[in-house]
Design a protein around this motif. Structure first.
Motif, PDB file in Angstrom:
ATOM      1  N   GLY A   1      -5.705  -6.237   1.670  1.00 11.19           N
ATOM      2  CA  GLY A   1      -5.099  -5.184   0.869  1.00 11.19           C
ATOM      3  C   GLY A   1      -4.264  -5.688  -0.281  1.00 11.19           C
TER       4      GLY A   1
ATOM      5  N   ASN B   1      -7.667   1.622   1.507  1.00 11.28           N
ATOM      6  CA  ASN B   1      -6.243   1.754   1.196  1.00 11.28           C
ATOM      7  C   ASN B   1      -6.028   2.406  -0.164  1.00 11.28           C
ATOM      8  OD1 ASN B   1      -5.731   0.433   3.590  1.00 11.28           O
ATOM      9  ND2 ASN B   1      -4.941  -1.443   2.658  1.00 11.28           N
TER      10      ASN B   1
ATOM     11  N   ASN C   1       0.846  -1.198   0.000  1.00 11.92           N
ATOM     12  CA  ASN C   1       0.000   0.000   0.000  1.00 11.92           C
ATOM     13  C   ASN C   1       0.883   1.250   0.000  1.00 11.92           C
ATOM     14  OD1 ASN C   1      -2.408   1.508   2.282  1.00 11.92           O
ATOM     15  ND2 ASN C   1      -2.215   1.712   0.082  1.00 11.92           N
TER      16      ASN C   1
END
Length: 442
Positions: free
Chosen positions: A108, A414, A50
């Motif tokens: 994520g 994210n 991320n």
């Protein structure tokens, strides 16, 4: 370890996973550590998947200081070790994906996002089959301004585009031969290469495969295309719009869906296709605005999505019509499929396929029906338009209920935080800095 045992010339390995921008994040190590990596994986910070396009942490990310920047566990994907033909020293890549310490998939991770969509298909006894078409430019970036690469055969710079030109392909025969050799070594099934409408622009199609392999192939092939180009003394770029005056780079995806017996559920034996095909078309259309951030993820992406520039701008569908966002190609009814034409070459393939297939599945689940197909030039018909501004696309992605059906909440938050950080910094860049930013990264 069998692959490395059969390839004792390999001296170093890389382990890497895709971040949200599709950038490979990982480590380099000697081969003596390979067995441990294969058996137990390795550890990256969760935040490594991320990062923004510069490779920086996201401000106020809950993955960083708030949580103590904890590690996740990266485990090998089913792909196994692959050669890295673009490096001078014999090396291998082991693709990875991220899990939390307790064994749960890290939400994520873009590869897990696609896996979750595919599980929803599998729960219905369905298997999507996909093929991507990758457009890219070969670029001489050695000077202040981008230029077309001189022909290795003549030394001349061709001043214009050469659509379907054998001369343009033959001029770079050594490059394309090395590219196809590398793809074969990496078990990527590359098909036709053509020259395209831009200055030094080409397209290569990858074979239809189960969706996860198609995403893996596309991600890996982008690494290969760029790496082999540098070996040959120039750059290859998938950025959406490297030249303002020429067509941008797209990444069209064709997909069909098979039932448990291997039958194409879009084929009714005739020209129209099944009701399920139309449900999937409606889902794709209804998801276009909300998924624009996936299909056009960068500041430069929106320079491509302009009328009359070989990229769709209208939310519509059609049979055998390349001005439409959703095209149903002609040919054999048994191969009935959807061509989704909006994505740029700068996308993350895992997120792109998750968005496209997820939207189609939403249409199938809800038995949605599309409006009638258009005929003629979509640019001239006053149709609903795709988002034309990056900030609008970010807002739509964050708030739309359809996106929440496709992607986990953690990935949504994210990605939104990442893109808002990039949006703010991008506004301060000169045009030259914008090109430098995206030329090699996307």
């Amino acid at each position: 370890m069998s692959w490395l045992h059969d390839n004792p010339h390999i001296k170093t390995i890389r382990v890497a996973a895709s971040d949200l921008n599709g950038v490979a994040r990982g480590k380099r190590m000697p081969t003596q550590f390979a067995q441990g990596i294969e058996e137990d994986g390795t550890r990256f910070p969760l935040s490594a998947l991320n990062l923004d396009i510069w490779g920086e942490d996201i401000d106020d990310s809950p993955l960083v200081f708030e949580a103590g920047d904890p590690d996740g566990v990266c485990l090998p994907t089913e792909r196994g070790f692959l050669p890295m033909p673009w490096l001078d020293n014999p090396s291998a890549l082991l693709p990875m994906w991220m899990y939390r310490e307790d064994g749960r998939a890290f939400d994520g991770d873009p590869r897990h996002a696609l896996a979750a969509v595919l599980k929803r298909y599998a729960d219905r006894g369905l298997t999507p089959v996909c093929g991507t078409e990758l457009e890219f430019y070969l670029v001489d970036d050695s000077g202040k301004d981008l230029q077309v690469v001189p022909s290795p055969r003549s030394g001349k710079r061709r001043p214009g585009a050469e659509i379907l030109s054998l001369r343009a392909l033959d001029a770079f025969d050594n490059y394309f031969t090395a590219l196809y050799d590398g793809a074969e070594a990496m078990d990527i099934h590359a098909e036709t290469a053509i020259s395209e409408a831009g200055l030094g622009q080409f397209e290569i199609n990858l074979s239809h495969s189960p969706a996860m392999k198609a995403a893996d192939d596309t991600w890996l092939f982008k690494l290969l295309v760029r790496g082999v180009a540098r070996q040959h003394g120039f750059a290859a770029s998938f950025m959406a719009k490297p030249y303002p005056e020429y067509s941008g780079n797209g990444m069209h995806v064709h997909f069909s869906v098979l039932d448990k017996d291997g039958n194409n559920i879009f084929d009714d034996g005739g020209p129209n296709g099944t009701d399920v095909l139309h449900h999937a078309i409606a889902g794709c259309m209804n998801g276009l605005s909300a998924s624009a951030l996936i299909l056009a993820p960068h500041g430069n992406s929106y320079d491509r999505l302009v009328p009359n520039a070989h990229a769709p701008t209208s939310i519509c569908w059609a049979y055998e019509n390349r001005t439409a966002a959703i095209r149903i190609p002609g040919g054999s009814y048994k191969a009935r499929r959807i061509e989704h034409r909006v994505a740029g070459g700068d996308v993350n393939p895992y997120l792109m396929l998750a968005a496209v297939l997820g939207a189609a599945l939403t249409g199938i689940e809800d038995a949605q029906m599309p409006p009638p197909p258009i005929t003629g030039n979509a640019y001239d018909q006053g149709l609903p338009q795709l988002p034309s501004a990056w900030g609008d696309a970010i807002d739509l992605f964050e708030s739309d209920d359809r996106i929440a059906r496709i992607f986990p909440a953690e990935l949504i938050s994210n990605l939104v935080a990442t893109k808002r950080q990039e949006l703010q910094a991008f506004a301060e860049l000169s045009p030259e800095e914008q090109i430098d930013l995206y030329l090699d990264t996307v």
